[in-house]
Enzyme design. Structure first.
Site, short mmCIF file in Angstrom:
data_model
loop_
_atom_site.label_atom_id
_atom_site.label_comp_id
_atom_site.label_asym_id
_atom_site.label_seq_id
_atom_site.Cartn_x
_atom_site.Cartn_y
_atom_site.Cartn_z
N HIS A 76 -60.62 6.46 -48.01
CA HIS A 76 -61.02 7.38 -49.09
C HIS A 76 -62.03 6.73 -50.05
O HIS A 76 -62.02 7.00 -51.25
CB HIS A 76 -59.80 7.87 -49.88
CG HIS A 76 -58.82 8.64 -49.07
ND1 HIS A 76 -58.82 10.01 -48.97
CD2 HIS A 76 -57.78 8.23 -48.28
CE1 HIS A 76 -57.84 10.41 -48.18
NE2 HIS A 76 -57.20 9.35 -47.74
N ASN A 149 -54.12 15.84 -48.96
CA ASN A 149 -55.30 16.01 -48.11
C ASN A 149 -55.59 17.50 -47.92
O ASN A 149 -54.78 18.34 -48.30
CB ASN A 149 -55.04 15.40 -46.72
CG ASN A 149 -55.25 13.90 -46.70
OD1 ASN A 149 -55.79 13.31 -47.64
ND2 ASN A 149 -54.83 13.27 -45.61
N HIS A 340 -51.16 7.44 -57.04
CA HIS A 340 -49.97 6.85 -56.40
C HIS A 340 -48.94 7.96 -56.18
O HIS A 340 -48.51 8.58 -57.16
CB HIS A 340 -49.40 5.78 -57.32
CG HIS A 340 -48.33 4.94 -56.69
ND1 HIS A 340 -47.52 5.39 -55.67
CD2 HIS A 340 -47.94 3.67 -56.93
CE1 HIS A 340 -46.69 4.44 -55.33
NE2 HIS A 340 -46.92 3.38 -56.07
N TYR A 363 -49.74 2.07 -52.47
CA TYR A 363 -50.76 2.43 -53.47
C TYR A 363 -50.86 1.42 -54.61
O TYR A 363 -51.95 1.08 -55.03
CB TYR A 363 -50.54 3.87 -53.95
CG TYR A 363 -50.95 4.87 -52.87
CD1 TYR A 363 -50.21 4.99 -51.70
CD2 TYR A 363 -52.07 5.66 -52.99
CE1 TYR A 363 -50.57 5.87 -50.68
CE2 TYR A 363 -52.45 6.54 -51.98
CZ TYR A 363 -51.70 6.64 -50.83
OH TYR A 363 -52.07 7.49 -49.83
#
Ligand code: HDE
Length: 680
Positions: A76, A149, A340, A363
């Site tokens: 990402h 997503n 996160h 994360y």
């Protein structure tokens, strides 16, 4: 908040404002505050002599520059973000005690970062890939991150396989090719040898992986989470974002051309829409399953390669998010934001989805290296809007100046504060799910069906969507060099559909599977984009005009604008064009600086006083739009040009010969694409 106005009509004053910085009218200083008398020449021994070590200004400036980059996100990396707000429709107290989901009059500030997954930070934006859709809600109880997503399922079922997946999809390490693309051997080798990926691969070979706009794609939390109400009762939940403009895609040929013509296509679209006051909106949806019904489905609700069909478990729309402010500084905000899935608030909890469980570790770990230490929560974009207090201290980049000697819990010197508070006062308490079992490295039997939902997806597609999936597989596998991998993939997807596998095999010279598909017993219309919301507003139309255009043009343009459509003038030069009645139009693009693929529709007006070159350029626009199934309009000379090129009288082509030209053109634009057109 930005006013509604077309970007190109900005006044001089506003243009100046655009370049305003916080430092305007200030003296230039070093970081220590020392005013500088010179900033162009380093300190030298003589005008032609060597630079001196004592030039602290040069050294400070250069050292800072040398350290300007931070590691890009491992996945990402290419992202763009905007600020906005979230409003709830009705209280969700039945399901959750989360404060921001109780009161419809509360507006929660949000920050949303969209991203591609595979490409590096500078890669093109219209590549075939899943898109990240990460939302930070700045609630009064702390930050809640919904890190999702635009595809509702994932490639793998267990987080331990994530490094393998990402190694396979990233450029191959021996030659670092290809950038931001899954069309290569290692990705498809991974797919064929990790068959749990089948469902997500169907999505990523579909139109969903090439969205028209970040404003026109769905978002999904993917995992099953829990909502917990004030009585402690929990429900399983899946989160959705539904774009108010509907879910729309590019076509692959167009997406590839855009990658070269405008690698920033998606961020430009988002940025300009917000600047224009066309604020992107998404409704938040939830699907709920009672805890008692956990085992009532023919899939495991903890399996992240499975979705919950909307026809079986309806999506309840519970609120709306509006993105209404662009960032001031991409690095400070978009790059430094740290999401996160473990940033939760009371009333939102996890499930045992093994992919989610692994993400809950990854994360923070990644932010430590990317943002250089444990204090990234102090960066302005990451700070909660509510106060935060604890005994954590020091570390790289610490900004808070903690006062006093006490920095430990259970103390008497500070009256044992900061102190935990009970659940009734907002303290987070984990849902007390009963858990028991042996320590094993294995996967539940209930996770082992990899093809039913991949087939459901295929069966739910419209005919053009199926064609696009076949072409996408044929493109990607056509780029794979290993015959063995190609064959393995064909054999694997024969489990989804033999029609699909046979056509792909044919395209790549592999051996087709035998047998036929079983009769379709189930489909999920919600999975197809065919039935999505279709609206004309914010669609961009290239209006091809030259001097001596007809006087009716402004009427048509005004009608388009009234529908929220954005006509932009394209001509040979940037000089204003004049109509026969003396009216003038400002030209925004030339044939050189622009291209048909950058618009949703093309409107050819032309004029009788243009040369052959102009006519050809205009036709190239129209022909390309035709090939991409886009709406085309023509009036005046444009009609003759389209007729001569045989482009008229096809679906989605509207000419000024009809009396209802403007209405019909708007209708054609609303339809987005005209798949029933015969394109060779
Ligand atoms: Fe991520 N993912 N992910 N992911 N993910 C990251 O965190 C990871 C997964 C998603 O705009 C990283 O800050 C693991 C699913 C988004 O800043 C990293 C696994 C979904 C973003 C990471 C997954 C996502 C990330 C890299 C398998 C959809 C961008 C930089 C268990 C629900 C957020 C970072 C942004 C980013 C790990 C799978 C969404 C390395 C281990 C499934 C939208 O921590």
């Amino acid at each position: 908040m930005t006013k509604k106005h077309p970007v190109n009509e900005k006044s001089k004053q506003e243009q100046l404002e655009q370049f305003k910085t916080d430092d305007r009218n200030q003296a230039l200083t070093t970081n220590q505050g020392l005013k500088l008398s010179e900033d162009e020449f380093s300190l030298k021994a003589g005008e032609r002599g060597p630079t001196l070590m004592e030039d602290f200004h040069f050294r400070e400036k250069m050292t800072h520059f040398d350290h300007e980059r931070i590691p890009e996100r491992i996945v990402h990396a290419r992202g763009f973000a905007a600020h906005g707000e979230f409003e709830l429709y009705d209280s969700l107290s039945e399901y959750t005690k989360a404060k921001f989901l109780q009161n419809p009059s509360v507006k929660t500030p949000v920050f949303v970062r969209f991203s591609t997954v595979a490409g590096s930070k500078g890669s093109a934006e219209t590549v075939r890939d899943a898109r990240g859709f990460a939302t930070k809600f700045y609630t009064e109880e702390g930050n809640y991150d919904l890190v999702g997503n635009n595809i509702p399922v994932f490639f793998i079922q267990d987080a331990i396989k994530f490094p393998d997946l990402i190694h396979a999809v990233k450029p191959e390490p021996h030659n670092e090719m290809p950038q931001a693309a899954s069309a290569h051997d290692t990705f498809w080798d991974f797919v064929a040898n990790n068959q749990e990926s089948a469902h997500m691969v169907m999505w990523s070979m579909s139109d969903r992986a090439i969205p028209r706009s970040l404003r026109m794609m769905e978002g999904f939390g993917v995992h099953t989470f829990r909502l917990v109400n004030a009585e402690g009762k929990a429900h399983f939940v899946k989160f959705h974002w539904k774009p108010v403009l509907g879910t729309h895609s590019l076509v692959w040929d167009e997406a590839q051309t855009i990658s070269g013509k405008d690698p920033d296509f998606h961020r430009r679209d988002l940025w300009e829409s917000i600047e224009n006051g066309d604020y992107p909106e998404y409704e938040l949806g939830i699907q709920i399953i009672d805890e008692e019904d956990e085992f009532k489905f023919d899939f495991d609700i903890l399996d992240p390669t499975k979705l919950w069909p909307e026809e079986d478990i309806p999506v309840k729309l519970v609120g709306k998010m509006t993105l209404n402010r662009n960032v001031d500084n991409v690095f400070a905000e978009t790059e430094q934001v740290a999401f996160h899935p473990g940033h939760v608030v009371p009333g939102i909890d996890f499930s045992n989805d093994p992919l989610l469980q692994g993400r809950l570790f990854s994360y923070t770990d990644t932010q430590l290296i990317r943002l250089g230490g444990p204090n990234f929560h102090e960066l302005p974009i990451n700070r909660p809007v509510c106060p935060f207090h604890n005994n954590q201290r020091d570390g790289y980049g610490r900004q808070t100046i903690n006062k006093g000697p006490v920095s430990y819990h259970r103390n008497s010197l500070a009256a044992n504060t900061p102190a935990p508070v009970p659940e009734s006062e907002g303290g987070y308490a984990h849902y007390q799910e009963k858990v028991e079992g042996r320590k094993v490295r294995s996967r539940s039997e209930s996770f082992k069906d990899h093809f039913s939902q991949a087939t459901l997806f295929w069966n739910s597609m419209s005919a053009p969507e199926k064609e696009h999936i076949i072409s996408a597989f044929s493109f990607e596998l056509g780029k794979v060099k290993s015959k063995s991998v190609q064959q393995q993939v064909v054999d694997m997807f024969a489990n989804v559909s033999t029609v699909l596998a046979k056509q792909v095999a044919q395209a790549i010279g592999a051996t087709p599977p035998s047998g036929e598909d079983a009769p379709v017993t189930k489909s999920s219309p919600a999975l197809s984009q065919e039935q999505t919301i279709k609206k004309p507003n914010t669609r961009k139309v290239a209006v091809i005009v030259a001097n001596d255009f007809s006087s009716d043009l402004s009427q048509v343009l005004n009608s388009l604008k009234q529908q929220g459509i954005q006509p932009e003038i394209v001509s040979t030069t940037l000089q204003n064009v004049k109509g026969t009645d003396g009216s003038e139009l400002e030209v925004q693009h030339t044939f050189l600086t622009s291209d048909s693929v950058l618009f949703d529709a093309v409107y050819v007006v032309g004029s009788s006083s243009v040369d052959e070159k102009f006519r050809k350029e205009a036709l190239t626009f129209a022909q390309e739009a035709f090939k991409h199934f886009k709406p085309i309009g023509a009036t005046d000379e444009g009609v003759k040009w389209l007729q001569a090129a045989g482009l008229d009288s096809s679906p989605g082509v509207v000419t000024g010969e009809t009396t209802r030209f403007t209405d019909e053109f708007i209708e054609a634009i609303s339809a987005h694409r005209h798949w029933n057109r015969h394109v060779i």
